[in-house]
Design a protein around this motif. Structure first.
Motif, PDB file in Angstrom:
ATOM      1  N   ALA A 115      18.477  14.050  19.635  1.00  8.43           N
ATOM      2  CA  ALA A 115      19.462  15.118  19.545  1.00  8.43           C
ATOM      3  C   ALA A 115      20.210  15.016  17.682  1.00  8.43           C
ATOM      4  O   ALA A 115      21.362  14.216  17.994  1.00  8.43           O
ATOM      5  N   GLU A 160      24.101  15.973  18.234  1.00 10.58           N
ATOM      6  CA  GLU A 160      24.588  14.891  19.314  1.00 10.58           C
ATOM      7  C   GLU A 160      24.638  13.889  18.184  1.00 10.58           C
ATOM      8  O   GLU A 160      25.311  12.804  18.912  1.00 10.58           O
ATOM      9  N   GLU A 194      13.742  19.150  22.300  1.00  8.17           N
ATOM     10  CA  GLU A 194      14.580  17.812  21.555  1.00  8.17           C
ATOM     11  C   GLU A 194      12.820  17.128  21.751  1.00  8.17           C
ATOM     12  O   GLU A 194      13.156  16.439  20.800  1.00  8.17           O
TER      13      GLU A 194
END
Ligand code: ZN
Length: 202
Positions: A116, A119, A152
């Motif tokens: 991800a 993130e 993802e």
């Protein structure tokens, strides 16, 4: 967001801690806290002890990276598991779903997440080097990518497929009976067994 009445500090801290759980908003966190304190103080203490024990006693299995009480988990040391198959999943919950399908007798590697980039979760954070080491132990003949069918999860599968094939490993992906955007955790056991059986070279 702020309640009209000032809350005692321990209550505020409890609500705050419950809000950190996935899918729990301010209102349900407050409801859980009131319930535990008012109707189930014994259960609240049990919960506290269980959390303390779990965090204190669990570690990551050195082979599969899932939670374990010992250095190696019972699955990795089980004599009847097929050492030639390695199934890569995102979470221990996904591993449980695959076990529950009774369609798989190989071993696992649990990523404890998925790529991800937004993130800040990349190959280093997920320690892909450990998976690479595990997959190239000489016994593994096929790596089955069972990450979720979310954007993802697919990105993670593509990345891993390239990485593992570059090392000469045979790689496959679960068949797409699992709906697009689907998370394994919410798919029925029969579909997972089918998706494993019908897996495709990746
Ligand atoms: Zn293990």
């Amino acid at each position: 967001m702020d309640p009209s009445l000032p809350e005692p500090e321990p209550l505020r801290a409890l609500i705050q801690a419950l809000r950190g759980l996935p899918g729990v908003g301010a209102r349900s966190a407050r409801r859980m806290a009131y319930h535990l304190l008012q109707h189930d103080p014994d259960g609240a203490l049990r919960l506290g002890r269980a959390l303390q024990d779990a965090v204190g006693q669990l570690r990551h299995c050195l082979r599969c990276n899932s939670f374990s009480q010992a250095d190696l988990c019972p699955t990795c040391t089980h004599a009847d598991r097929d050492q030639n198959l390695l199934c890569v999943v995102e979470t221990p919950a996904d591993q449980n779903m695959i076990e529950a399908s009774h369609g798989y007798r190989g071993l696992y590697y649990v990523l404890m997440g998925r790529l991800a980039p937004l993130e800040g979760v990349g190959p280093d954070q997920l320690q892909f080097s450990r998976l690479l080491e595990r997959a190239t132990d000489g016994a593994v003949r096929e790596v089955i990518l069972a990450t979720n069918f979310t954007a993802e999860g697919e990105t993670t599968a593509h990345y891993l497929s390239d990485m593992l094939r570059a090392r000469g490993l045979s790689v496959s992906r679960l068949a797409r009976g699992v709906p697009s955007g689907g998370e394994l955790e919410y798919v029925d056991a029969g579909t997972i067994a089918w998706a494993l059986h019908e897996r495709r070279p990746s």
